[in-house]
Design a protein around this motif. Structure first.
Motif, PDB file in Angstrom:
ATOM      1  N   THR A  52       0.145   6.392  -6.316  1.00 30.38           N
ATOM      2  CA  THR A  52       0.403   4.973  -6.110  1.00 30.38           C
ATOM      3  C   THR A  52       0.816   4.379  -7.452  1.00 30.38           C
ATOM      4  O   THR A  52       0.093   4.489  -8.438  1.00 30.38           O
ATOM      5  CB  THR A  52      -0.866   4.268  -5.600  1.00 30.38           C
ATOM      6  OG1 THR A  52      -1.299   4.958  -4.431  1.00 30.38           O
ATOM      7  CG2 THR A  52      -0.609   2.808  -5.271  1.00 30.38           C
ATOM      8  N   LYS A  64       3.594   3.289  -2.844  1.00 31.54           N
ATOM      9  CA  LYS A  64       2.709   4.421  -2.577  1.00 31.54           C
ATOM     10  C   LYS A  64       3.553   5.595  -2.071  1.00 31.54           C
ATOM     11  O   LYS A  64       4.394   5.401  -1.188  1.00 31.54           O
ATOM     12  CB  LYS A  64       1.702   3.982  -1.504  1.00 31.54           C
ATOM     13  CG  LYS A  64       0.557   4.917  -1.287  1.00 31.54           C
ATOM     14  CD  LYS A  64      -0.449   4.224  -0.371  1.00 31.54           C
ATOM     15  CE  LYS A  64      -1.587   5.149  -0.016  1.00 31.54           C
ATOM     16  NZ  LYS A  64      -2.546   4.465   0.857  1.00 31.54           N
ATOM     17  N   VAL A  81       5.266   5.741   1.363  1.00 32.99           N
ATOM     18  CA  VAL A  81       4.461   5.320   2.508  1.00 32.99           C
ATOM     19  C   VAL A  81       4.716   3.820   2.651  1.00 32.99           C
ATOM     20  O   VAL A  81       4.275   3.026   1.821  1.00 32.99           O
ATOM     21  CB  VAL A  81       2.956   5.573   2.233  1.00 32.99           C
ATOM     22  CG1 VAL A  81       2.107   5.178   3.439  1.00 32.99           C
ATOM     23  CG2 VAL A  81       2.719   7.023   1.839  1.00 32.99           C
ATOM     24  N   GLU A  83       4.336   0.228   3.711  1.00 23.65           N
ATOM     25  CA  GLU A  83       3.298  -0.645   4.243  1.00 23.65           C
ATOM     26  C   GLU A  83       3.905  -2.033   4.362  1.00 23.65           C
ATOM     27  O   GLU A  83       5.004  -2.279   3.857  1.00 23.65           O
ATOM     28  CB  GLU A  83       2.096  -0.648   3.299  1.00 23.65           C
ATOM     29  CG  GLU A  83       1.380   0.702   3.316  1.00 23.65           C
ATOM     30  CD  GLU A  83       0.331   0.857   2.237  1.00 23.65           C
ATOM     31  OE1 GLU A  83       0.394   0.107   1.228  1.00 23.65           O
ATOM     32  OE2 GLU A  83      -0.541   1.729   2.381  1.00 23.65           O
ATOM     33  N   GLU A  84       3.155  -2.949   4.998  1.00 23.88           N
ATOM     34  CA  GLU A  84       3.669  -4.304   5.151  1.00 23.88           C
ATOM     35  C   GLU A  84       4.035  -4.852   3.769  1.00 23.88           C
ATOM     36  O   GLU A  84       3.269  -4.692   2.815  1.00 23.88           O
ATOM     37  CB  GLU A  84       2.587  -5.188   5.795  1.00 23.88           C
ATOM     38  CG  GLU A  84       3.186  -6.292   6.632  1.00 23.88           C
ATOM     39  CD  GLU A  84       2.105  -7.217   7.159  1.00 23.88           C
ATOM     40  OE1 GLU A  84       2.393  -8.396   7.281  1.00 23.88           O
ATOM     41  OE2 GLU A  84       0.989  -6.731   7.406  1.00 23.88           O
ATOM     42  N   SER A  86       6.138  -3.756   1.678  1.00 20.70           N
ATOM     43  CA  SER A  86       6.537  -2.772   0.659  1.00 20.70           C
ATOM     44  C   SER A  86       7.977  -3.037   0.254  1.00 20.70           C
ATOM     45  O   SER A  86       8.805  -3.404   1.083  1.00 20.70           O
ATOM     46  CB  SER A  86       6.497  -1.346   1.228  1.00 20.70           C
ATOM     47  OG  SER A  86       5.212  -0.897   1.415  1.00 20.70           O
TER      48      SER A  86
END
Ligand SMILES: Nc1ncnc2c1ncn2[C@@H]1O[C@H](COP(=O)(O)OP(=O)(O)OP(=O)(O)O)[C@@H](O)[C@H]1O
Ligand SMILES: C[C@@](O)(CCOP(=O)(O)O)CC(=O)O
Length: 472
Positions: A52, A64, A81, A83-84, A86
């Motif tokens: 990360t 990440k 990865v 994510e909201e 990102s």
């Protein structure tokens, strides 16, 4: 074991455009403004294979990545990865892909221990809403909305992150404290150039990465074919080719240099913005279309740039061999300008010649820009440089550094608080800078705090980051 590495920003004082060609050189100074990468164990990791990266000075700046190595020949696979909220960070992602592939090919590691890597940038990289700002100021914007000051944030980031990954994952003795001797600068340089070049889309001479690694230097680039030979990341042969290329000797030329004692570089942030890739494309197209005229210009400019490098070196020698006369000359020009009771005194002559050399370089640069239709030293910047030189005693000369345009100005001046203060005030008062067609009229120019610093990439003590990084 946490690891902290920093790498400096840059200012290309002479050699913009020329340095793209390996037959010509650039004079680049490393700056005290650094980008820091600090790796710490990830306390939340359920197992290996997650890195990360975060930039806590910006909003939505956590990236990440899942790290795996299904095929050692194709290299390490780095998958974000999402994510909201990102965002993508191409320079971070590419650096992970290249550095981890190199590390895996060298050490045969395929399971990378999970880590958090915190990126911290010194304030001068981005225009700050208020001055003075606290260290590693939080800007309350996404990185993409920050106003860069042109100090080479991507090169310093890629270099410090590359060195941080090498120091984190390559076991002792390579991770011993003395970064410079053990994790060889050459390795960091070659690997960082490969990542930076891939992320940047293979443009650029690499002078910014060289400054981030080696600090202030006279730089002649490596053959572009060295990196062109590496296949796309994660395709057949990528890992082997990357390792072979990084471990092979490169044909770049670096000679270390420094600003003489008592002289300082001050950068002014014009906060207006020019597109370097667009300018480079146009200038190089003109060079191709007018080979004979261009060669004459390039050769003349190279000769003048080399002359400037030699004059700075002879001033440095004077500063060591005749410190009294040298300090006297600096004092005289900062108090009285060029009017001096002993006009032929050696140090004074050299200082004067440096000013003359910078002026001669600017004449050719303007000619180059006019011929190619590229605003390397636009009229607004000419006025600014001339006004400041005329107004402030102790300024040897100023240039529009790097690719030129409307971004920045850089001055060489006597390193005395009064001279620096007068320069800052003159820049702050400046309101004659009308960038035609850029919608900016009468903007003042902000002097940055950063100064030339000779040292390149280095390991940092962890204590400097308390309050910014959790070492628990
Ligand atoms: N603090 C940071 N944290 C994470 N990534 C960063 C940071 N600063 C810069 N970057 C990366 O570098 C990119 C900016 O690179 P770009 O080449 O546009 O600017 P630069 O290197 O500062 O330009 P210049 O050479 O004109 O100074 C960002 O998009 C991001 O990928
Ligand atoms: C135009 C060029 O020679 C210099 C660009 O410098 P800067 O990014 O404007 O500091 C391009 C390069 O060398 O990569």
């Amino acid at each position: 074991m946490p690891v902290a590495i920093s790498a400096p920003g840059k200012v290309l004082l002479a050699g913009g455009y020329l340095v793209l060609d390996k037959d010509y050189s650039g004079l680049v100074f490393g700056l005290s403004a650094r980008i820091h990468s600090i790796s710490t164990p990830d306390p939340e990791a359920a197992g290996p294979g997650v890195i990360t990266v975060k930039s806590p000075q910006f909003t939505n700046a956590v990236w990440k990545y899942k790290i795996s190595c299904p095929d050692s020949d194709k290299g390490v696979v780095v998958t974000q990865v999402m994510e909201e909220e990102s965002s993508k960070n191409l320079f971070v992602e590419t650096t992970l892909r290249y550095a981890l592939t190199y590390i895996s090919s060298t050490t045969l590691i395929t399971d990378f221990e999970s880590k958090t890597i915190t990126i911290l940038a010194d304030n001068d990289y981005y225009s700050q809403p208020t001055y003075p700002a606290p260290r590693f100021n939080h800007l309350n914007t996404p990185l993409s909305a920050s106003h860069k000051t042109g100090l080479g944030s991507s090169a310093a980031l890629v270099t410090s992150l590359t060195a941080c990954l090498l120091a984190t994952y390559i076991p002792p003795p390579a991770s011993a404290p003395e970064l410079r001797t053990i994790l060889k600068q050459q390795l960091i340089h070659n690997l960082a150039q490969a990542s930076h070049c891939a992320a940047q889309g293979k443009v650029g001479s690499g002078f910014d990465v060289a400054a981030a690694v080696f600090g202030s230097c006279v730089y002649q680039r490596f053959s572009p074919s060295l990196l062109e030979a590496i296949p796309e990341a994660n395709t057949k042969g990528f890992a082997r080719s990357l390792k072979e290329t990084v471990d092979s000797p490169w044909d770049l030329q670096i000679s270390k240099t420094r600003v003489p004692r008592g002289i300082r570089v001050v950068m002014g942030d014009v906060d207006c913005g020019s597109s370097t890739p667009g300018m480079v494309k146009k200038l190089l197209a003109w060079r191709t279309a007018h080979p004979a005229v261009a060669k004459k210009m390039w050769d003349e400019l190279e000769m003048l740039n080399r002359g400037l490098i030699d004059l700075l070196e002879s001033l440095r020698i004077s500063s060591e061999e005749e410190p009294g006369a040298y300090s006297g000359a600096l004092d005289a020009i900062r108090k009285h300008g060029w009017a001096h009771p002993h006009p032929h005194e050696r140090c004074l002559t050299t200082l004067r010649e440096i000013g003359g050399q910078i002026a001669a370089i600017r004449v050719i640069i303007r000619g180059m820009g006019e011929a190619a239709g590229v605003p390397i030293e636009p009229e607004a910047q000419t006025k600014l440089l001339d006004a400041v030189e005329g107004e402030v005693n102790g300024v040897l000369g100023g240039v529009v550094p790097g690719a030129g345009g409307y971004d920045a100005v850089a001055f060489l001046l006597v390193d005395h608080p009064e001279t620096v203060g007068e320069l800052k005030a003159a820049l702050g008062r400046w309101n004659g800078g009308t960038a035609q067609g850029k919608g900016v009229t009468g903007e003042s120019v902000k002097a940055l705090e950063t100064r030339e610093e000779q040292e390149g990439v280095r390991r940092e003590p962890l204590e400097g980051y308390e309050g910014f990084v959790s070492f628990a």
